[in-house]
Scaffold this motif. Structure first.
Motif: not given
Length: 252
Positions: A45, A47, A50, A98, A105-106, A178-179
């Protein structure tokens, strides 16, 4: 001025960093031999945006992908960066996750032999290895649907609401985080668990199942670890150095 420099002048520092991290991810996946020609995909995603994500330019081999060659898309399937192609099934998978998981986020998706092999079994992973205990409490199974359809997009979103390590039945593996490094660490441990599961199924005797009490304690520990910013970070940084030593030139 190079294409990469021109792109950098038009986007935020945060997006450029995400592009470099995602390009590194493709090189790391290639390093492990988890590729299927051009037919799997990883995304991140953007930053601060969103509704937008980055994904590979469909047709590039993973060792060709760079920060500037990644394409930017929205959740409706529009390409927001100049040029580039995307895989329709890939868009369905990533947008579906998503939309359902604002915390993601990945997203990573592979067709490895071990992952695809376990995907042929209804509930294939068992608590029989230390590796499986890293992920099995968060594993969910998703039935094979019609690729690249809205129905499949929504169905995958519902499945991912219940876990971040997904066995796509008759298909392969998917993880989210999230990362980027957290999503990668989930995939690494899920892949390892699948490899050992298939080895165990070739033996002449049943495997030793880990005690229920130990399973519960491991699940408690892993839930805490996976929720931290540092989950998988040391391993990720080491792997980035490893592919750079091999000559990977992805920061362009």
């Amino acid at each position: 001025m190079s294409a990469a420099m021109q792109l950098q002048t038009k986007i935020s520092d945060a997006e450029w960093h995400a592009r470099c991290e995602l390009a590194a991810l493709y090189r790391i996946v290639e390093h492990f031999g988890w590729t299927d020609l051009t037919n799997t995909h990883m995304s991140a995603r953007v930053p601060g945006e969103p509704g937008h994500f980055l994904i590979n330019n469909y047709g590039e081999m993973f060792d060709e992908i760079t920060a500037s060659s990644l394409i930017k898309m929205d959740m409706e399937g529009n390409v927001l960066s100049r040029g580039g192609n995307f895989n329709n099934a890939g868009f369905t998978i990533h947008s579906g996750v998503y939309k359902a998981r604002p915390d993601a986020n990945c997203v990573l998706h592979t067709h490895t032999r071990a992952g695809a092999g376990v995907s042929l079994l209804r509930r294939g992973l068992r608590p029989i290895s230390q590796d499986s205990l890293h992920v099995i409490d968060d594993v969910v199974y998703h039935a094979y649907g019609v690729p690249a359809t809205q129905e499949e997009c929504e169905a995958l979103g519902r499945t991912c609401a219940n876990g971040s390590c997904v066995v796509l039945l008759n298909h392969g593996l998917l993880t989210l985080g999230e990362t980027i490094h957290g999503a990668f660490m989930r995939l690494y441990m899920l892949e390892r668990a699948c490899e050992l599961e298939l080895i165990a199924r070739q033996m002449d005797e049943p495997p030793v199942v880990i005690d229920d009490h130990v399973q519960r304690k491991a699940a408690e520990r892993m839930k805490k670890m996976r929720s931290t910013e540092g989950y998988g970070l040391n391993e990720w940084q080491g792997l980035v150095r490893a592919v750079e030593r091999k000559g990977a030139d992805f920061r362009r």
